[in-house]
Design a protein around this motif. Sequence first.
Motif, mmCIF file in Angstrom:
data_model
loop_
_atom_site.group_PDB
_atom_site.id
_atom_site.type_symbol
_atom_site.label_atom_id
_atom_site.label_comp_id
_atom_site.label_asym_id
_atom_site.label_seq_id
_atom_site.Cartn_x
_atom_site.Cartn_y
_atom_site.Cartn_z
ATOM 1 N N ALA A 136 4.882 25.609 -15.439
ATOM 2 C CA ALA A 136 6.099 26.198 -14.873
ATOM 3 C C ALA A 136 7.098 25.134 -14.410
ATOM 4 C CB ALA A 136 5.735 27.108 -13.701
ATOM 5 N N ASP A 137 6.816 23.850 -14.663
ATOM 6 C CA ASP A 137 7.691 22.724 -14.299
ATOM 7 C C ASP A 137 7.893 22.627 -12.788
ATOM 8 O OD1 ASP A 137 9.115 20.447 -14.962
ATOM 9 O OD2 ASP A 137 11.028 21.499 -15.155
ATOM 10 N N ARG A 138 6.838 22.951 -12.022
ATOM 11 C CA ARG A 138 6.913 22.868 -10.578
ATOM 12 C C ARG A 138 6.029 21.748 -10.026
ATOM 13 N NH1 ARG A 138 4.473 27.159 -8.411
ATOM 14 N NH2 ARG A 138 5.515 26.850 -6.412
ATOM 15 N N CYS A 139 5.362 21.019 -10.908
ATOM 16 C CA CYS A 139 4.467 19.936 -10.475
ATOM 17 C C CYS A 139 5.287 18.789 -9.893
ATOM 18 C CB CYS A 139 3.635 19.446 -11.657
ATOM 19 S SG CYS A 139 2.552 18.047 -11.268
ATOM 20 N N HIS A 167 0.101 34.459 -4.851
ATOM 21 C CA HIS A 167 1.134 33.593 -5.416
ATOM 22 C C HIS A 167 1.637 34.148 -6.750
ATOM 23 C CE1 HIS A 167 2.716 30.160 -7.703
ATOM 24 N NE2 HIS A 167 2.994 29.609 -6.548
ATOM 25 N N ALA A 168 0.710 34.609 -7.598
ATOM 26 C CA ALA A 168 1.073 35.126 -8.910
ATOM 27 C C ALA A 168 2.016 36.321 -8.783
ATOM 28 C CB ALA A 168 -0.188 35.512 -9.686
ATOM 29 N N GLU A 169 1.750 37.148 -7.786
ATOM 30 C CA GLU A 169 2.612 38.310 -7.569
ATOM 31 C C GLU A 169 4.004 37.881 -7.115
ATOM 32 O OE1 GLU A 169 2.697 42.409 -4.862
ATOM 33 O OE2 GLU A 169 0.925 41.114 -4.885
ATOM 34 N N GLN A 170 4.071 36.874 -6.246
ATOM 35 C CA GLN A 170 5.365 36.438 -5.711
ATOM 36 C C GLN A 170 6.189 35.654 -6.734
ATOM 37 O OE1 GLN A 170 3.668 34.360 -2.416
ATOM 38 N NE2 GLN A 170 3.782 36.099 -1.011
ATOM 39 N N TYR A 171 5.508 34.900 -7.595
ATOM 40 C CA TYR A 171 6.216 34.056 -8.562
ATOM 41 C C TYR A 171 6.250 34.645 -9.970
ATOM 42 C CZ TYR A 171 6.822 30.128 -5.377
ATOM 43 O OH TYR A 171 7.232 29.320 -4.331
ATOM 44 N N PHE A 177 14.240 27.017 1.402
ATOM 45 C CA PHE A 177 14.145 28.448 1.672
ATOM 46 C C PHE A 177 14.771 29.262 0.537
ATOM 47 C CE2 PHE A 177 14.249 27.522 6.519
ATOM 48 C CZ PHE A 177 12.971 27.006 6.428
ATOM 49 N N GLU A 178 15.794 28.717 -0.101
ATOM 50 C CA GLU A 178 16.431 29.411 -1.215
ATOM 51 C C GLU A 178 15.587 29.343 -2.484
ATOM 52 O OE1 GLU A 178 20.233 27.568 -1.612
ATOM 53 O OE2 GLU A 178 21.086 28.535 0.173
ATOM 54 N N SER A 179 14.768 28.313 -2.590
ATOM 55 C CA SER A 179 13.964 28.128 -3.801
ATOM 56 C C SER A 179 12.576 28.748 -3.696
ATOM 57 C CB SER A 179 13.812 26.631 -4.107
ATOM 58 O OG SER A 179 15.074 26.035 -4.341
ATOM 59 N N LEU A 180 12.016 28.745 -2.480
ATOM 60 C CA LEU A 180 10.680 29.316 -2.295
ATOM 61 C C LEU A 180 10.690 30.806 -2.610
ATOM 62 C CD1 LEU A 180 9.358 27.708 1.018
ATOM 63 C CD2 LEU A 180 8.259 27.561 -1.219
ATOM 64 N N GLN A 181 9.710 31.241 -3.382
ATOM 65 C CA GLN A 181 9.589 32.668 -3.676
ATOM 66 C C GLN A 181 8.464 33.303 -2.874
ATOM 67 O OE1 GLN A 181 9.881 33.533 -7.971
ATOM 68 N NE2 GLN A 181 10.659 31.456 -8.248
ATOM 69 N N ARG A 182 7.994 32.585 -1.887
ATOM 70 C CA ARG A 182 6.995 33.099 -0.956
ATOM 71 C C ARG A 182 7.552 32.944 0.445
ATOM 72 N NH1 ARG A 182 5.032 29.111 2.019
ATOM 73 N NH2 ARG A 182 4.869 26.974 1.223
ATOM 74 N N PRO A 183 7.027 33.654 1.428
ATOM 75 C CA PRO A 183 7.506 33.482 2.801
ATOM 76 C C PRO A 183 7.184 32.090 3.333
ATOM 77 C CG PRO A 183 6.268 35.530 2.551
ATOM 78 C CD PRO A 183 6.051 34.753 1.307
#
Length: 514
Positions: free
Chosen positions: A144-147, A499-503, A479-485
């Motif tokens: 996902a290019d998040r590493c 995490h899978a559900e949020q992302y 905060f704008e990039s995080l897809q979790r609380p």
Amino acid sequence: MTDEPLPGVPASSAAGDSASAGCEDGECRCDDADRPAGRSDDSSAPEDSSVELRADGGTRTDGGAQPANVDESGSLGDLEFTEPAVGRSQDVDDPDVDPTARPGVPDGIDLETPGYSIRSEMNDIETPDEKTWFMELDEAVIEADRCIQCGTCVAACPSDSIGIGDDGKPELVKMCTGCSMCWDFCPRGGLRYERQWKITGGEDNVSGAGDPITEFSARVAEDWRRGAQDGGVVTSILSHLLEAGEIDGALVATESEEDPWKAESFLATSHEELVENAGSFYNQTMALGNLDLSQWAHKLPDNDPEDLSLAVVGTPCEIEGLRALQDFDWDLQAQEAGLRAVEYRIALFCTKNFNYERLLGEELAEKRGISPEEIGKMDVIEGEMRVYDRDLDPILAEDVTEFHDATLKGCDECADFTGYAADLAIGSVGSSDGFSSVIVRTERGLEAWEHAESDLEYHDLENRSAIGKLQSWDKKQAFESLQRPFDPDAPRFIEYAEHAEQYGTEPNPHEADH
């Protein structure tokens, strides 16, 4: 079992028949009886040799079948061999030839390969919910290019199944056991990094720039500082720790011998090595993936791993992963001794890190005509990317946002500009040119500072609000990039399913032809 004599064998010769030749009244008289065919009356024969009559009329000698090409006297007859075919292969175009047929299998025999049947049965077994595999980390973070290339997953793997690929990212090098630890400790996966701040630094460590013990603007007076970053404070502190015997080495970044300005991990064990490798590289080294002490045995020849003390200089995300791993008393195999040896953790201020090829190759070389070979120093200061030549004269000063395409995308989710989990955090923001801003966060950090204090020119931190302002900006971006609380009070580890559900990540990639 039947009492009928074997076909082709006289009834008097059948086993168990008391009327057998040479036997009377249950007593053996073999010496007086006719000897069976094929048995020589040679007194030199071994006492334990024996002959049995077979149902087909042949003989069985010494407990084994008589070979077809051996006569009764034991002489070897002529041998015939089939000449191997030369220069021929199976004709797959011949309609009478089945290219999938298995050679050497007799007609009418259907052989079942155990491996396939076993695998078929295993495919029907559901994966336990509590297991998380490297494939899921790969799907949710790396692919996902998040590493962020911190190396925490490599250090966390107790089976040493994760290595570093040619692209500088984690990759599976042997079978994954599904222990879940690579996922749990990944700062972009299962590690809720803001919870780690609070565990490390206490209740007040999650607001503003954290809750430091003290803060300084400092610099080194020695001539060697010219090649260092800002005030050269990191190099000075590490040198004094080495000189005082507090540490045996410091894991820092060095320049690759093959690729100019590409960072690699290096264990410095002398003041000269520290000075030679002073300065910052704006790409990651997978630092935590390089704590296997066997890698540095040539630099630590006389040290018992249990007696070693090391310092690590890294980005805030690397320090978060390191502190989390050190909080648990688990056997981490190859990385175990190295992780336990780290006693001093120094974080460098960081808003973004860069992909080496995109920054040096595309942004600087291709777009701006600056080759890596001509660069003598790089810095990100006052919102600018600054590049200097080999004589340390400036050749570029440009808004750092112009280099956004070269950043590691996972950095967008990081709210840790000033290394909340470190012992010391050091950078340039908040101090004038030539000085470093130093945030002392722990008692261990204060000890390190005091070792170098006498050789430093320092005063109170010049501009605390500048650090707080940039920290606030960094948090806003995260905060704008995080897809979790973002929740410092929530559990430290995030379940993969959550995490899978949020992302929107594939929940079971190993079951989806990943």
